[in-house]
Design an enzyme around this catalytic site. Structure first.
Site, PDB file in Angstrom:
ATOM      1  CG  HIS A  17     -47.202  33.379  52.645  1.00 13.61           C
ATOM      2  ND1 HIS A  17     -48.316  32.674  52.284  1.00 13.61           N
ATOM      3  CD2 HIS A  17     -47.667  34.593  53.064  1.00 13.61           C
ATOM      4  CE1 HIS A  17     -49.402  33.407  52.460  1.00 13.61           C
ATOM      5  NE2 HIS A  17     -49.032  34.582  52.949  1.00 13.61           N
ATOM      6  CG  HIS A 197     -52.643  35.502  49.893  1.00 14.13           C
ATOM      7  ND1 HIS A 197     -51.515  36.044  49.365  1.00 14.13           N
ATOM      8  CD2 HIS A 197     -52.487  35.536  51.251  1.00 14.13           C
ATOM      9  CE1 HIS A 197     -50.694  36.396  50.349  1.00 14.13           C
ATOM     10  NE2 HIS A 197     -51.258  36.098  51.510  1.00 14.13           N
ATOM     11  CD  GLU A 200     -55.533  33.776  54.452  1.00 13.28           C
ATOM     12  OE1 GLU A 200     -55.614  34.561  53.480  1.00 13.28           O
ATOM     13  OE2 GLU A 200     -54.990  34.075  55.545  1.00 13.28           O
ATOM     14  CG  ASP A 278     -49.839  35.141  56.375  1.00 15.67           C
ATOM     15  OD1 ASP A 278     -49.546  35.846  55.401  1.00 15.67           O
ATOM     16  OD2 ASP A 278     -51.001  34.757  56.610  1.00 15.67           O
ATOM     17  CG  ASP A 279     -49.502  39.132  58.008  1.00 11.26           C
ATOM     18  OD1 ASP A 279     -49.030  40.087  57.369  1.00 11.26           O
ATOM     19  OD2 ASP A 279     -50.327  38.325  57.537  1.00 11.26           O
TER      20      ASP A 279
HETATM   21  N1  ADE Z   1     -52.309  40.509  53.845  1.00 11.04           N
HETATM   22  C1  ADE Z   1     -51.483  40.286  54.873  1.00 11.04           C
HETATM   23  N2  ADE Z   1     -51.673  39.050  55.361  1.00 11.04           N
HETATM   24  C2  ADE Z   1     -52.629  38.473  54.622  1.00 11.04           C
HETATM   25  C3  ADE Z   1     -53.261  37.190  54.622  1.00 11.04           C
HETATM   26  N3  ADE Z   1     -52.945  36.239  55.496  1.00 11.04           N
HETATM   27  N4  ADE Z   1     -54.234  36.964  53.713  1.00 11.04           N
HETATM   28  C4  ADE Z   1     -54.575  37.902  52.836  1.00 11.04           C
HETATM   29  N5  ADE Z   1     -54.013  39.106  52.792  1.00 11.04           N
HETATM   30  C5  ADE Z   1     -53.040  39.387  53.670  1.00 11.04           C
HETATM   31 ZN    ZN Z   2     -50.329  36.094  53.395  1.00  8.38          ZN
END
Ligand code: ADE
Ligand code: ZN
Length: 340
Positions: A17, A197, A200, A278-279
């Site tokens: 992810h 997703h 969340e 994630d990011d």
């Molecule tokens: N795009 C990038 N990161 C995300 C996340 N955590 N949730 C939804 N969309 C995303």
């Molecule tokens: Zn994500």
């Protein structure tokens, strides 16, 4: 005894992810901005970092889409991918399934091939030079409509033999999985894997929809599934993989404190949990830091960590023989006894 960071980082693991656009570091934002003559609304790297104070998913997405606007050429995407792979190589990362958001780029006028070919060439170089394998997952932006997702799937047609699957990301609340059931069915007919997703920020009902209407192979995040015991039972019974992202959850205020993160509870319930970043450029840590910080905050045992590592390959889209090879490598590593 608490497993050491050296043990944790040395464990062979996969990241399943990861939004590649979310690995864009502020320094790279300026470098790509200069290279492509794109002005940024920030004067310094420190100003950019100071803007990374998010109170929810949308706060983050606004800045994340703005940041991605500096990516213009195949070389940019190649370099972005390679920089990410170099950062996770010392974290014990052996395999990555990376998301990209083609609509973020095609809506700015870039042809589909720019991001796709740039990323694929970076991925090939990472395999050659770092021994990290990877595959690509095309995400549909859920704040856009299903027709736009269909147009993206059509644009992707010539690349589909090099794309492992489709995903669903962006603003969750108000954009339920059911909005995309037809395009996910079309992706399934083309032999693509499906992930979304769900849970969340959105309610358990969105996780049910992802399972029953999108027929997903994995749930990304899934935290809010814990609010519904029948849903937990379904996820456990079907061995559904959840791609959990603790530092992301902390930064986006899904949890108030890493020590309150539900990952350990999920593991103890028998859910197939994996641990991901994630990011990472936006959330304060790449794969290794997600593992070490979470292990410390939740007092994860060696057995928990070995389970998480095995889940990361078992939940991947690698062929069974590759999964078995990685799982054997984890067992060999864990039985060596040191580092602890
Ligand atoms: N795009 C990038 N990161 C995300 C996340 N955590 N949730 C939804 N969309 C995303
Ligand atoms: Zn994500």
């Amino acid at each position: 005894m608490m497993p050491s960071d050296a043990f944790i980082l040395g464990l062979p693991k996969a990241e399943i992810h990861l939004h590649i656009e979310g690995s864009l570091e502020p320094e790279q934002m300026f470098a790509f901005g200069r290279r492509n003559r794109i002005a940024l609304p920030f004067a310094t790297v420190e100003d950019v970092r100071a803007a990374y104070a998010f109170s929810n998913l949308q706060d983050f997405l606004d800045i994340y889409y703005q940041g991605a606007g500096v990516l213009m050429t195949e070389q940019d995407f190649h370099d972005l991918a390679m920089a990410y792979f170099r950062r996770v190589a010392p974290d014990g990362c052996r395999h990555v399934e990376l998301f990209f958001d083609p609509q973020t780029h095609t809506d700015r006028g870039l042809p589909f091939r720019v991001a796709a070919d740039g990323l694929l060439s970076g991925m090939a170089e990472a395999e050659r030079t770092l021994g990290i394998t990877s595959s690509l997952i095309l995400c549909f932006l859920r704040h856009l409509d299903e027709d736009a997702a269909f147009a993206t799937l059509r644009a992707a047609e010539p690349w589909l033999n090099r794309i492992a699957g489709v995903g669903l990301d962006s603003s969750e609340v108000g954009h339920p999985p059911s909005k995309f059931s037809r395009v996910f069915a079309a992706a399934g007919e083309r032999g693509l894997k499906r992930v979304a997703h769900a849970g969340e920020e959105g309610p358990p009902a969105y996780v049910w929809e992802a399972l029953d209407q999108l027929h997903v192979d994995r749930i990304d995040h899934g935290n809010r599934a814990l609010e519904d015991s029948a849903l937990v039972a379904r996820l456990v019974a079907t061995g559904m993989t959840l791609t959990v992202c603790p530092l992301s959850n902390l930064k986006l205020c899904v949890v108030d404190d890493l020590a309150a993160h539900p990952l350990k509870r999920m593991l103890d319930l028998g859910l197939k949990v994996t641990l991901n970043s994630d990011d990472p450029a936006y959330f304060g840590g790449y794969l290794g830091r997600n593992w070490t910080q979470t292990a410390r905050a939740l007092a994860l045992s060696r057995e928990d960590l070995v389970t998480l590592a095995k889940n990361s390959f078992a939940g991947s889209f690698l062929p069974a023989t590759d999964v078995a090879r990685h799982v054997a490598a984890i067992d060999a590593y864990a039985s060596r006894g040191s580092p602890t």
